[in-house]
Write a protein that holds these residues in place. Structure first.
Motif, PDB file in Angstrom:
ATOM      1  N   LYS A  26       2.114  -2.834  13.394  1.00 40.00           N
ATOM      2  CA  LYS A  26       3.101  -3.239  14.503  1.00 40.00           C
ATOM      3  C   LYS A  26       4.123  -2.597  14.710  1.00 40.00           C
ATOM      4  O   LYS A  26       4.372  -1.574  13.793  1.00 40.00           O
ATOM      5  N   PRO A  27       4.887  -2.658  15.815  1.00 40.91           N
ATOM      6  CA  PRO A  27       5.941  -1.743  16.025  1.00 40.91           C
ATOM      7  C   PRO A  27       7.194  -2.020  14.692  1.00 40.91           C
ATOM      8  O   PRO A  27       7.005  -3.004  14.015  1.00 40.91           O
ATOM      9  N   PRO A  28       7.911  -1.074  14.657  1.00 40.35           N
ATOM     10  CA  PRO A  28       9.148  -1.344  13.407  1.00 40.35           C
ATOM     11  C   PRO A  28       9.604  -2.833  13.415  1.00 40.35           C
ATOM     12  O   PRO A  28       9.978  -3.582  14.566  1.00 40.35           O
ATOM     13  N   SER A  60       8.350  -0.249   3.777  1.00 45.49           N
ATOM     14  CA  SER A  60       7.282   0.282   3.957  1.00 45.49           C
ATOM     15  C   SER A  60       7.807   1.342   5.184  1.00 45.49           C
ATOM     16  O   SER A  60       8.548   1.125   5.919  1.00 45.49           O
ATOM     17  N   ARG A  61       6.786   2.298   5.380  1.00 45.70           N
ATOM     18  CA  ARG A  61       7.136   3.292   6.234  1.00 45.70           C
ATOM     19  C   ARG A  61       5.549   3.783   6.968  1.00 45.70           C
ATOM     20  O   ARG A  61       4.506   3.526   6.283  1.00 45.70           O
ATOM     21  N   TYR A  62       5.628   4.384   8.148  1.00 44.91           N
ATOM     22  CA  TYR A  62       4.472   4.867   8.784  1.00 44.91           C
ATOM     23  C   TYR A  62       4.178   5.960   8.102  1.00 44.91           C
ATOM     24  O   TYR A  62       4.920   6.842   7.636  1.00 44.91           O
ATOM     25  N   ALA A  63       3.061   6.602   8.111  1.00 47.92           N
ATOM     26  CA  ALA A  63       2.476   7.890   7.657  1.00 47.92           C
ATOM     27  C   ALA A  63       1.334   8.171   8.378  1.00 47.92           C
ATOM     28  O   ALA A  63       0.782   7.275   9.362  1.00 47.92           O
ATOM     29  N   LEU A  64       0.907   9.441   8.328  1.00 43.90           N
ATOM     30  CA  LEU A  64      -0.475   9.809   9.005  1.00 43.90           C
ATOM     31  C   LEU A  64      -1.539   9.022   8.483  1.00 43.90           C
ATOM     32  O   LEU A  64      -2.536   8.755   9.437  1.00 43.90           O
ATOM     33  N   SER A  65      -1.457   8.412   7.356  1.00 42.02           N
ATOM     34  CA  SER A  65      -2.751   7.460   6.929  1.00 42.02           C
ATOM     35  C   SER A  65      -2.243   6.250   7.018  1.00 42.02           C
ATOM     36  O   SER A  65      -1.603   5.916   8.158  1.00 42.02           O
ATOM     37  N   TYR A  66      -2.511   5.294   6.441  1.00 45.66           N
ATOM     38  CA  TYR A  66      -1.973   3.855   6.556  1.00 45.66           C
ATOM     39  C   TYR A  66      -0.719   3.390   6.243  1.00 45.66           C
ATOM     40  O   TYR A  66      -0.074   2.329   6.056  1.00 45.66           O
ATOM     41  N   GLY A  67       0.101   4.499   5.841  1.00 52.95           N
ATOM     42  CA  GLY A  67       1.477   4.165   5.412  1.00 52.95           C
ATOM     43  C   GLY A  67       1.807   4.160   3.963  1.00 52.95           C
ATOM     44  O   GLY A  67       1.088   4.669   3.170  1.00 52.95           O
ATOM     45  N   HIS A  68       3.016   3.680   3.769  1.00 51.12           N
ATOM     46  CA  HIS A  68       3.500   3.713   2.319  1.00 51.12           C
ATOM     47  C   HIS A  68       4.452   2.832   1.770  1.00 51.12           C
ATOM     48  O   HIS A  68       5.361   2.484   2.619  1.00 51.12           O
ATOM     49  N   THR A  69       4.528   2.274   0.554  1.00 55.45           N
ATOM     50  CA  THR A  69       5.146   1.137   0.358  1.00 55.45           C
ATOM     51  C   THR A  69       5.955   1.752  -0.960  1.00 55.45           C
ATOM     52  O   THR A  69       5.542   2.191  -1.773  1.00 55.45           O
ATOM     53  N   TYR A  70       7.572   1.234  -0.966  1.00 58.76           N
ATOM     54  CA  TYR A  70       8.195   1.786  -1.826  1.00 58.76           C
ATOM     55  C   TYR A  70       9.631   0.932  -2.107  1.00 58.76           C
ATOM     56  O   TYR A  70       9.597  -0.024  -1.222  1.00 58.76           O
ATOM     57  N   TYR A 123      10.921   6.233  10.675  1.00 60.75           N
ATOM     58  CA  TYR A 123       9.675   5.907  10.006  1.00 60.75           C
ATOM     59  C   TYR A 123       9.443   4.301   9.306  1.00 60.75           C
ATOM     60  O   TYR A 123       8.368   4.129   8.845  1.00 60.75           O
ATOM     61  N   ARG A 124      10.522   3.707   9.270  1.00 65.01           N
ATOM     62  CA  ARG A 124      10.502   2.517   8.433  1.00 65.01           C
ATOM     63  C   ARG A 124       9.625   1.689   9.353  1.00 65.01           C
ATOM     64  O   ARG A 124       9.980   1.516  10.381  1.00 65.01           O
ATOM     65  N   SER A 125       8.818   0.736   8.907  1.00 60.32           N
ATOM     66  CA  SER A 125       8.167  -0.226   9.545  1.00 60.32           C
ATOM     67  C   SER A 125       8.400  -1.637   9.081  1.00 60.32           C
ATOM     68  O   SER A 125       8.217  -2.407   9.937  1.00 60.32           O
ATOM     69  N   PRO A 183       0.868  -1.515   3.961  1.00 61.94           N
ATOM     70  CA  PRO A 183       2.116  -1.530   3.562  1.00 61.94           C
ATOM     71  C   PRO A 183       3.153  -2.205   4.344  1.00 61.94           C
ATOM     72  O   PRO A 183       3.864  -3.143   4.078  1.00 61.94           O
ATOM     73  N   GLN A 184       2.840  -2.117   5.855  1.00 63.76           N
ATOM     74  CA  GLN A 184       3.778  -2.888   6.530  1.00 63.76           C
ATOM     75  C   GLN A 184       3.664  -4.294   6.430  1.00 63.76           C
ATOM     76  O   GLN A 184       4.551  -5.473   6.177  1.00 63.76           O
ATOM     77  N   GLN A 185       2.377  -4.842   6.211  1.00 65.92           N
ATOM     78  CA  GLN A 185       1.708  -6.287   6.199  1.00 65.92           C
ATOM     79  C   GLN A 185       2.377  -6.567   4.646  1.00 65.92           C
ATOM     80  O   GLN A 185       2.779  -7.795   4.481  1.00 65.92           O
ATOM     81  N   PHE A 186       1.985  -5.806   3.758  1.00 67.01           N
ATOM     82  CA  PHE A 186       2.412  -6.171   2.383  1.00 67.01           C
ATOM     83  C   PHE A 186       3.870  -6.673   2.244  1.00 67.01           C
ATOM     84  O   PHE A 186       4.354  -7.671   1.619  1.00 67.01           O
ATOM     85  N   VAL A 187       4.967  -5.755   2.830  1.00 65.80           N
ATOM     86  CA  VAL A 187       6.454  -5.826   2.726  1.00 65.80           C
ATOM     87  C   VAL A 187       6.556  -7.303   3.209  1.00 65.80           C
ATOM     88  O   VAL A 187       7.429  -7.944   2.804  1.00 65.80           O
TER      89      VAL A 187
END
Length: 196
Positions: A26-28, A60-70, A123-125, A183-187
């Motif tokens: 989704k959008p941020p 989580s943030r957007y990336a060229l793949s499916y994103g990243h969680t941290y 980049y924060r989602s 990642p966005q869904q996870f967070v």
């Protein structure tokens, strides 16, 4: 029979990984800050006692793949702005995309620090910040440092960035969603499951 079960397990594992990559972000989402956590005291109480204001932020943030969680952790000033934040997450230990692709099948060497874009707002989602007392913060940071020291491999379907963050959240006593979400869904789900 065992060979058949092994192949079936591999197919199920690959299907779960593929399905998790099919939905779209989704959008941020707005920033969420928990003023009170089952893990800690009300942040207002922490501020009144004159203690430093500590936090951990699941992000989580957007990336060229499916994103990243941290996670990001540290202190905030009176305006809620981060002061010298630290980042911890799990990702392949290279900018080369080849190990990332291989890591969908077998474990590849990992790194556990900041990666490009982690602190950049565009980049924060999704994010969920939890305010902590100094004692709670010190306990969580000690756990994060130990987790980083023993996390040497990344594998997309078993030991991915969501699994790394889920380990931290479980240490804090939180319920965690499945590690195969984007990642966005996870967070977002992590926050919702824990009343954030």
């Amino acid at each position: 029979m065992r060979l058949g079960l092994g192949r079936l397990s591999l197919v199920v594992l690959l299907a779960a990984t593929t399905v998790s990559c099919q939905s779209e972000d989704k959008p941020p989402l707005p920033h969420y800050v928990s003023n009170y956590s089952d893990y800690g005291a009300p942040s207002g109480e922490v501020a009144r006692t004159g203690e430093k204001r500590h936090f951990i932020e699941f992000r989580s943030r957007y990336a060229l793949s499916y994103g990243h969680t941290y996670v990001i952790f540290g202190q905030v000033n009176k305006a809620g702005q981060m002061i010298n934040p630290e980042v911890a997450g799990l990702a392949p230990a290279t900018l080369d995309p080849t190990p990332y692709v291989i890591g969908h099948f077998v474990p590849v060497p990992a790194e556990t620090g900041a990666s490009d874009g982690d602190l950049e707002e565009q980049y924060r989602s999704a994010s969920w910040r939890v305010m902590l007392t100094e004692e709670q913060y010190n306990s969580v940071v000690a756990y994060i440092r130990d987790l980083k020291a023993r996390s040497h491999f990344w594998q997309a379907s078993v030991q991915n960035c969501n699994a790394f963050v889920a380990d931290i959240a479980r240490h804090m006593g939180y319920k965690t969603p499945g590690i195969w979400l984007r990642p966005q869904q996870f967070v977002t789900k992590l926050r919702e499951m824990n009343g954030g």
